[in-house]
Scaffold this motif. Structure first.
Motif, PDB file in Angstrom:
ATOM      1  N   LYS A 152       0.842  -1.208   0.000  1.00 47.94           N
ATOM      2  CA  LYS A 152       0.000   0.000   0.000  1.00 47.94           C
ATOM      3  C   LYS A 152       0.879   1.262   0.000  1.00 47.94           C
ATOM      4  O   LYS A 152       0.559   2.245  -0.651  1.00 47.94           O
ATOM      5  N   ALA A 153       2.003   1.173   0.723  1.00 48.64           N
ATOM      6  CA  ALA A 153       2.885   2.340   0.826  1.00 48.64           C
ATOM      7  C   ALA A 153       3.851   2.433  -0.362  1.00 48.64           C
ATOM      8  O   ALA A 153       4.675   3.338  -0.425  1.00 48.64           O
ATOM      9  N   GLU A 154       3.736   1.470  -1.279  1.00 48.57           N
ATOM     10  CA  GLU A 154       4.595   1.425  -2.477  1.00 48.57           C
ATOM     11  C   GLU A 154       6.072   1.264  -2.127  1.00 48.57           C
ATOM     12  O   GLU A 154       6.940   1.906  -2.708  1.00 48.57           O
ATOM     13  N   GLY A 155       6.323   0.383  -1.161  1.00 46.66           N
ATOM     14  CA  GLY A 155       7.703   0.101  -0.771  1.00 46.66           C
ATOM     15  C   GLY A 155       8.206  -1.199  -1.358  1.00 46.66           C
ATOM     16  O   GLY A 155       7.438  -1.967  -1.959  1.00 46.66           O
ATOM     17  N   VAL A 156       9.495  -1.441  -1.180  1.00 45.88           N
ATOM     18  CA  VAL A 156      10.095  -2.708  -1.632  1.00 45.88           C
ATOM     19  C   VAL A 156      10.667  -3.499  -0.454  1.00 45.88           C
ATOM     20  O   VAL A 156      11.156  -4.612  -0.632  1.00 45.88           O
TER      21      VAL A 156
END
Ligand code: Y12
Ligand code: CO
Length: 176
Positions: free
Chosen positions: A40-44
């Motif tokens: 959701k936070a667009e992290g990896v």
């Protein structure tokens, strides 16, 4: 369930995480929630302490060749240990706990990591490039270290100056 991400300078981020001892339902739920939160936070990558859990658990998903993330490309990492490390690489990093700040950090170019999955099965992974950076960045979180602490002197000063400015602006906005 989406979890709240702890952000800098919250002192929780400085905690040293403890080893995971039970590979049970509670751990599985935490890993599922962490993955949902990270996507959701667009992290990896996301470490337990970033959602307030001081256990040696982290997830990484740098995606496939096109960068597409899925449960097939997700790596669940519990109680990691570096077995080998060599070379160097430099690249821009960001962190979900330090929103909107990216800068260049030096890392090992290749690492060999031993860890356990959610079922307690041991894995050994040889990583280079972005995956090697992700392992190093996330494992640092388990030891209470943030990527900004690895910036060279000039970049670190730039970060501190910008962060002070941000806090000042936030205070101003709150006052109205
Ligand atoms: C290479 C470099 C760093 C890592 C560690 C994991 N870091 C992240 O996953 C950072 C993600 C991130 C995402 C953001 O959101 C968007 O870009 C939409 C972001 O921006 C804001 O917070 C506004 C900052 C960081 C692994 C491998
Ligand atoms: Co981070």
């Amino acid at each position: 369930m989406i979890l709240d991400i702890v952000t800098y300078p919250n002192p929780i981020l400085k905690k040293i995480s403890k080893p995971v001892e039970r590979f049970d339902k509670e751990l599985h739920k935490l890993l599922d929630d962490m993955y949902e939160t990270m996507l959701k936070a667009e992290g990896v990558g996301l470490a337990g302490i970033q959602v307030g859990v001081d256990r040696r658990v982290l997830i990484i998903d740098i995606g496939d060749k096109e960068g597409k993330q899925s449960p097939q490309t997700r790596i669940e990492v519990i109680n990691p240990e570096f077995l080998e490390w060599e070379g160097t690489q430099r690249g821009k990093e960001g962190c979900l706990s330090i929103p909107e700040y990216y800068d260049e950090v030096e890392r090992y170019g290749r690492v060999k990591v031993k860890f356990f999955d959610r079922y307690g099965k041991e894995h050994i992974v040889d990583a280079d490039g972005l995956l090697a950076v992700a392992f190093q960045h996330e494992t640092d979180h388990l030891d209470g270290k943030l990527f900004v602490e690895r910036l060279d002197y000039i970049r670190r000063k730039k970060f501190e100056k910008e962060w002070k400015k941000r806090l000042k602006n936030q205070k101003k906005q709150k006052k109205g």
